[in-house]
Design an enzyme around this catalytic site. Structure first.
Site, PDB file in Angstrom:
ATOM      1  CE1 TYR A  34       7.977  -5.537   0.794  1.00  0.00           C
ATOM      2  CE2 TYR A  34      10.271  -4.828   0.836  1.00  0.00           C
ATOM      3  CZ  TYR A  34       9.323  -5.816   0.658  1.00  0.00           C
ATOM      4  OH  TYR A  34       9.709  -7.085   0.339  1.00  0.00           O
ATOM      5  CB  THR A  35       2.850  -1.110   0.119  1.00  0.00           C
ATOM      6  OG1 THR A  35       3.690  -0.603  -0.933  1.00  0.00           O
ATOM      7  CG2 THR A  35       2.378   0.047   0.991  1.00  0.00           C
ATOM      8  CD  GLU A  37       2.375  -1.555   5.126  1.00  0.00           C
ATOM      9  OE1 GLU A  37       3.255  -1.532   4.236  1.00  0.00           O
ATOM     10  OE2 GLU A  37       2.030  -2.593   5.730  1.00  0.00           O
ATOM     11  CG  HIS A  73       6.709  -6.357   9.192  1.00  0.00           C
ATOM     12  ND1 HIS A  73       5.822  -6.678   8.193  1.00  0.00           N
ATOM     13  CD2 HIS A  73       6.255  -6.966  10.309  1.00  0.00           C
ATOM     14  CE1 HIS A  73       4.874  -7.468   8.700  1.00  0.00           C
ATOM     15  NE2 HIS A  73       5.113  -7.647   9.979  1.00  0.00           N
ATOM     16  CG  ASP A  88       7.881  -5.476   5.399  1.00  0.00           C
ATOM     17  OD1 ASP A  88       7.968  -6.584   5.939  1.00  0.00           O
ATOM     18  OD2 ASP A  88       7.006  -4.644   5.696  1.00  0.00           O
TER      19      ASP A  88
HETATM   20 ZN   LIG Z   1       5.324  -5.350   6.717  1.00  0.00          ZN
END
Ligand SMILES: [Zn+2]
Length: 246
Positions: A25-26, A89, A131, A141
């Site tokens: 995720y951003t 992302e 991630h 994330d």
């Molecule tokens: Zn990440």
């Protein structure tokens, strides 16, 4: 699938074939801010794609190049994750912004993109990683609200769809030293997590268990070893074995 090209200067030569798809995720206030950051040379970060809340897909880096999204990370003994992966992302504020839900239209677009990438690079069901799986001590994330089960229902990644037992008790807590802990560590390592098989439920193993639970059992993320965590882990390891020998 409509993709807008928004080139980032943050990439270099890929030195490994693509075998992983890494989801992020951003974690920023807006998608626009994330896009600007990834396209700024000074930031030295990027991803191959970004999927906005409304399903709009931007491509920042060509798939033949190595985008800079994974940072210090490891999976299945490989630490050059950027060279071995495609990074996506997903626009979402994440833990710093109240862990918002992922809109359906965003997940639909993401699934189309993932399916396309999986097919073109022949990425296995077990090549889809968070991630947080590859950097469990640093990253959370795409977070516990990410709909992994829905993706798996569409052929993207594996979901352990098993009937859990009625028992929920914790078997091993922080600091425990037991053969059972070693068995769990072996299972996590077999899946790809960077854990050493020591038989001790140390801080690093707890971090990895949290990453595992965040993905597969988000209702309880405590880094302990309980009955359900073991059942889910066993199912995953068996499914991976079956996939390998099929
Ligand atoms: Zn990440």
């Amino acid at each position: 699938m409509k993709i807008t090209q928004t080139p980032s200067p943050n990439h270099d030569a890929r030195t490994l074939p693509v075998s992983l798809l890494v989801l992020h995720y951003t974690g920023m206030e807006t998608g626009q801010a994330a896009l600007e950051r990834m396209c700024a040379g000074a930031a030295k970060v990027s991803a191959h794609y970004m999927v906005a809340e409304d399903g709009h897909i931007s491509q920042l880096v060509d798939e033949s190049r190595r985008a800079w999204h994974a940072g210090l990370s490891e999976w299945a003994g490989e630490s050059n994750i950027n060279s071995a992966s495609i990074g996506i992302e997903i626009v979402n504020g994440g833990h710093d912004y109240g862990l918002p839900d992922f809109p359906d239209v965003q997940i639909e677009a993401l699934m189309s993109l993932c399916r396309d990438i999986q097919t073109r690079h022949n990425i296995s069901l077990f090549g889809l990683v968070a991630h947080s799986d590859i950097a469990p001590e640093r990253k959370q994330d795409p977070g516990e609200k990410f709909p992994w089960q829905k993706l798996a229902a569409h052929g993207i990644g594996y979901w352990p769809d098993l009937k859990l037992s009625a028992k929920t008790q914790t078997l091993f807590e922080k600091g425990a030293r037991d053969r059972g802990v070693a068995i769990v560590q072996s299972g996590l390592a077999y899946l790809g997590y960077a854990v050493e098989v020591t038989g001790v439920l140390d801080a690093k193993t707890q971090c990895i268990l949290c990453a595992f639970q965040r993905r597969y059992r988000p209702a309880r993320i405590d880094g302990q070893i309980d009955v359900h965590t073991m059942e889910i882990l066993t199912d995953l390891a068996n499914a991976k074995k079956t996939a390998r020998t099929a």
